[in-house]
Design a protein around this motif. Structure first.
Motif, mmCIF file in Angstrom:
data_model
loop_
_atom_site.group_PDB
_atom_site.id
_atom_site.type_symbol
_atom_site.label_atom_id
_atom_site.label_comp_id
_atom_site.label_asym_id
_atom_site.label_seq_id
_atom_site.Cartn_x
_atom_site.Cartn_y
_atom_site.Cartn_z
ATOM 1 N N ILE A 102 0.853 -1.209 0.000
ATOM 2 C CA ILE A 102 0.000 0.000 0.000
ATOM 3 C C ILE A 102 0.883 1.251 0.000
ATOM 4 O O ILE A 102 0.681 2.182 -0.788
ATOM 5 N N LEU A 103 1.889 1.273 0.887
ATOM 6 C CA LEU A 103 2.771 2.445 0.995
ATOM 7 C C LEU A 103 3.480 2.709 -0.333
ATOM 8 O O LEU A 103 3.521 3.842 -0.815
ATOM 9 N N SER A 104 3.976 1.621 -0.939
ATOM 10 C CA SER A 104 4.695 1.753 -2.210
ATOM 11 C C SER A 104 3.771 2.304 -3.301
ATOM 12 O O SER A 104 4.158 3.164 -4.092
ATOM 13 N N LYS A 105 2.517 1.816 -3.303
ATOM 14 C CA LYS A 105 1.533 2.248 -4.309
ATOM 15 C C LYS A 105 1.208 3.740 -4.146
ATOM 16 O O LYS A 105 1.063 4.460 -5.130
ATOM 17 N N ILE A 106 1.098 4.175 -2.884
ATOM 18 C CA ILE A 106 0.773 5.593 -2.631
ATOM 19 C C ILE A 106 1.944 6.478 -3.028
ATOM 20 O O ILE A 106 1.783 7.503 -3.695
ATOM 21 N N VAL A 107 3.158 6.085 -2.609
ATOM 22 C CA VAL A 107 4.333 6.950 -2.806
ATOM 23 C C VAL A 107 4.804 6.932 -4.255
ATOM 24 O O VAL A 107 5.119 7.975 -4.829
ATOM 25 N N LEU A 108 4.846 5.740 -4.862
ATOM 26 C CA LEU A 108 5.425 5.633 -6.206
ATOM 27 C C LEU A 108 4.371 5.599 -7.311
ATOM 28 O O LEU A 108 4.701 5.779 -8.480
ATOM 29 N N TYR A 141 -2.223 18.972 -1.259
ATOM 30 C CA TYR A 141 -1.080 19.797 -1.670
ATOM 31 C C TYR A 141 0.024 18.959 -2.340
ATOM 32 O O TYR A 141 1.172 18.956 -1.921
ATOM 33 N N ASN A 142 -0.394 18.218 -3.372
ATOM 34 C CA ASN A 142 0.523 17.386 -4.181
ATOM 35 C C ASN A 142 1.126 16.206 -3.427
ATOM 36 O O ASN A 142 2.066 15.570 -3.912
ATOM 37 N N VAL A 143 0.643 15.911 -2.230
ATOM 38 C CA VAL A 143 1.121 14.727 -1.506
ATOM 39 C C VAL A 143 -0.073 13.799 -1.346
ATOM 40 O O VAL A 143 -1.121 14.203 -0.833
ATOM 41 N N THR A 144 0.069 12.547 -1.810
ATOM 42 C CA THR A 144 -1.067 11.616 -1.739
ATOM 43 C C THR A 144 -1.264 11.118 -0.311
ATOM 44 O O THR A 144 -0.383 10.515 0.270
ATOM 45 N N ASN A 145 -2.413 11.436 0.233
ATOM 46 C CA ASN A 145 -2.859 10.972 1.549
ATOM 47 C C ASN A 145 -1.732 10.857 2.593
ATOM 48 O O ASN A 145 -1.381 9.764 3.044
ATOM 49 N N PRO A 146 -1.149 12.016 2.998
ATOM 50 C CA PRO A 146 -0.029 11.955 3.961
ATOM 51 C C PRO A 146 -0.416 11.283 5.281
ATOM 52 O O PRO A 146 0.410 10.665 5.943
ATOM 53 N N TRP A 147 -1.721 11.359 5.640
ATOM 54 C CA TRP A 147 -2.167 10.764 6.914
ATOM 55 C C TRP A 147 -2.060 9.237 6.866
ATOM 56 O O TRP A 147 -1.589 8.618 7.806
ATOM 57 N N LEU A 148 -2.465 8.670 5.741
ATOM 58 C CA LEU A 148 -2.384 7.207 5.613
ATOM 59 C C LEU A 148 -0.918 6.769 5.528
ATOM 60 O O LEU A 148 -0.524 5.769 6.137
ATOM 61 N N GLN A 149 -0.103 7.541 4.799
ATOM 62 C CA GLN A 149 1.331 7.203 4.710
ATOM 63 C C GLN A 149 1.952 7.152 6.103
ATOM 64 O O GLN A 149 2.645 6.202 6.450
ATOM 65 N N SER A 150 1.694 8.182 6.920
ATOM 66 C CA SER A 150 2.335 8.205 8.247
ATOM 67 C C SER A 150 1.777 7.115 9.146
ATOM 68 O O SER A 150 2.504 6.547 9.961
ATOM 69 N N LYS A 151 0.492 6.764 8.987
ATOM 70 C CA LYS A 151 -0.081 5.669 9.795
ATOM 71 C C LYS A 151 0.566 4.335 9.443
ATOM 72 O O LYS A 151 0.866 3.524 10.314
ATOM 73 N N ILE A 152 0.785 4.104 8.145
ATOM 74 C CA ILE A 152 1.394 2.836 7.724
ATOM 75 C C ILE A 152 2.852 2.771 8.193
ATOM 76 O O ILE A 152 3.314 1.733 8.662
ATOM 77 N N LEU A 153 3.571 3.891 8.101
ATOM 78 C CA LEU A 153 4.962 3.917 8.582
ATOM 79 C C LEU A 153 5.007 3.642 10.086
ATOM 80 O O LEU A 153 5.884 2.933 10.580
ATOM 81 N N ARG A 154 4.017 4.177 10.816
ATOM 82 C CA ARG A 154 3.955 3.941 12.273
ATOM 83 C C ARG A 154 3.627 2.467 12.558
ATOM 84 O O ARG A 154 4.134 1.888 13.504
ATOM 85 N N PHE A 155 2.767 1.890 11.728
ATOM 86 C CA PHE A 155 2.409 0.466 11.897
ATOM 87 C C PHE A 155 3.661 -0.401 11.685
ATOM 88 O O PHE A 155 3.946 -1.299 12.460
ATOM 89 N N LEU A 156 4.432 -0.098 10.630
ATOM 90 C CA LEU A 156 5.631 -0.894 10.324
ATOM 91 C C LEU A 156 6.678 -0.770 11.437
ATOM 92 O O LEU A 156 7.483 -1.670 11.648
ATOM 93 N N ARG A 157 6.630 0.350 12.156
ATOM 94 C CA ARG A 157 7.603 0.573 13.242
ATOM 95 C C ARG A 157 7.326 -0.334 14.445
ATOM 96 O O ARG A 157 8.133 -0.431 15.351
ATOM 97 N N LYS A 158 6.173 -0.987 14.453
ATOM 98 C CA LYS A 158 5.844 -1.885 15.569
ATOM 99 C C LYS A 158 6.461 -3.273 15.379
ATOM 100 O O LYS A 158 6.312 -4.144 16.216
ATOM 101 N N PHE A 159 7.124 -3.464 14.215
ATOM 102 C CA PHE A 159 7.701 -4.784 13.898
ATOM 103 C C PHE A 159 9.140 -4.621 13.426
ATOM 104 O O PHE A 159 9.512 -3.560 12.941
#
Length: 440
Positions: A228-234, A245-263
């Motif tokens: 999902i993160l790769s699809k949003i960013v790339l 403001y030209n950034v795709t769903n920054p809230w979802l990106q930061s939530k996914i990055l925070r989720f990955l930080r739990k592992f």
């Protein structure tokens, strides 16, 4: 007609607003409350439209700060109506009048259950909003199953699924034991595989909330989160509705990055490669923030700092770590206070990395010391002190401690105690390297 009946609500609001003083306003409100009480008592089979009008008046009186101690039962009757506007006013009134342990909660649970099971999108929406706003243990225990059913039903509209996941999020925050993670897991897995950015934002919030209680249950979500993160960013074809403001769903990106930080860093080489490519793109895209609007910069930086924290936490790619460290060093002298704070905080995490950054960090020691002495914001000074403590090693401990000792007399009393504690800890920690220095 109905218009004429509701006109009396408008007249009442107008009368209250025109009151010349507080006494006149109280007199007008007392007169109206007495009239409504009399109407409720004398017309047992009141027309639902009249009931709606009187409940609206009670709501207005309550919102002005006056006590309203009757009419709740009329609002309960309104939520049983099959007319949307009547049901809406009933739910609105109950969400405002009732608190989570109110005696009337048991009376509305059946109506909430009925509306959740109705299959009517509007009724489900009203019920979910009320459950989320009123909350309460009894409501959570009785209705969690029905909310999960709505979330898992393939016929449920996306908007209702979003509300259901946020409703469950609220329930779990207040009463973690009311939701069975095992029962919810297959539903979340299925929803997490649907690439709808709005739904994913709500579902990821719920997943983030549930993960700490049972991390192993969510390990199977890691690869999908990276996809999902790769699809949003790339990705180039993300829906415009979710571009901020030209950034795709920054809230979802930061939530996914925070989720990955739990592992820990993913073990699969393909997942690792996809993640590193995505993180590298986020880090190298920082120059895009130059000469842009504040909102654009904020959206980019919000994702960037989450990415930097993930890179430091995973600690498994030297190139990305070095890139992140260089970026943080740039932000140390940023004009924006928030950026300086975040840079100091992330650099403190860097001191715990398995890669040795001591030489790199020492190059920036002077800037950090300046922050400790000159920053007007106490929270930034605290982060600077934390970083200085982290930078301290067997080679520079004597210089660091003497610099801190020199600053104590000039430092703000708010941070003085913390400085003394940190010096004492460092002195103990490095005493074995130089006992003469320790005794001095």
């Amino acid at each position: 007609g109905p218009g004429k009946q509701m006109r009396s609500l408008m007249t009442f609001i107008s009368d209250v607003r025109k009151s010349p003083d507080r006494e006149a306003e109280l007199a007008r409100i007392s007169k109206e409350l007495a009239h409504i009480r009399k109407q409720f008592a004398s017309i047992p089979t009141m027309d639902s439209y009249l009931r709606k009008k009187y409940v609206c008046k009670l709501l207005y009186i309550f919102m002005l700060g006056h006590e309203v101690d009757f009419g709740y039962m009329e609002a309960v009757k309104l939520i049983s109506s099959q007319n949307f506007s009547e049901k809406q006013i009933g739910y609105l009134a109950l969400s405002i009048f009732l608190h989570e342990t109110h005696d009337m909660i048991p009376l509305i649970i059946n109506s909430l259950q009925r509306d959740l099971e109705s299959g009517n999108e509007n009724f489900q929406s009203l019920a979910l909003t009320a459950i989320g706003n009123i909350g309460g243990k009894e409501m959570a225990q009785s209705l969690a199953g029905a909310v999960i059913k709505v979330l898992s039903d393939s016929n449920t509209k996306i908007g209702i699924k979003k509300k259901s996941s946020l409703c469950l999020l609220n329930m779990h925050r207040k009463f973690p034991n009311t939701i069975s993670i095992e029962g919810l897991l297959p539903v979340l897995k299925r929803l997490f595989e649907q690439y709808h950015l709005g739904l994913l934002t709500s579902v990821t919030s719920l997943i983030l909330e549930l993960t700490p209680s049972q991390p192993s249950a969510f390990e199977s979500f890691i690869e999908q989160a990276i996809i999902i993160l790769s699809k949003i960013v790339l990705g180039k074809d993300n829906p415009r509705d979710y571009v901020y403001y030209n950034v795709t769903n920054p809230w979802l990106q930061s939530k996914i990055l925070r989720f990955l930080r739990k592992f820990p860093c993913p073990s699969s080489s393909s997942a690792q490669e996809k993640l590193f490519t995505t993180l590298n793109y986020i880090l190298s895209n920082t120059d895009a923030a130059k000469n842009q609007t504040v909102n654009h910069r904020n959206a980019l930086n919000c994702v960037l700092f989450e990415a930097v924290d993930l890179i430091i936490y995973h600690d498994c790619n030297d190139d990305l770590l070095k890139q992140a460290a260089l970026l943080l060093a740039k932000f140390l002298s940023a004009r924006d206070t928030n950026l300086r704070y975040l840079a100091l905080e992330s650099m403190s995490h860097l001191t715990k990395s398995s890669t040795d950054f001591s030489t790199f960090l020492l190059q920036h020691q002077q800037i950090v010391f300046t922050a400790l002495i000159e920053e007007p914001d106490i929270s930034i000074r605290r982060r600077a002190l934390e970083l200085i403590y982290g930078m301290c090693n067997s080679e520079n401990f004597a210089v660091v401690c003497s610099d801190l000792l020199k600053e104590i007399p000039n430092s703000d009393y708010l941070i003085r105690e913390e400085m003394v504690v940190q010096i004492a800890i460092l002195a103990e920690k490095f005493a074995s390297f130089n006992y003469g220095w320790y005794i001095d």
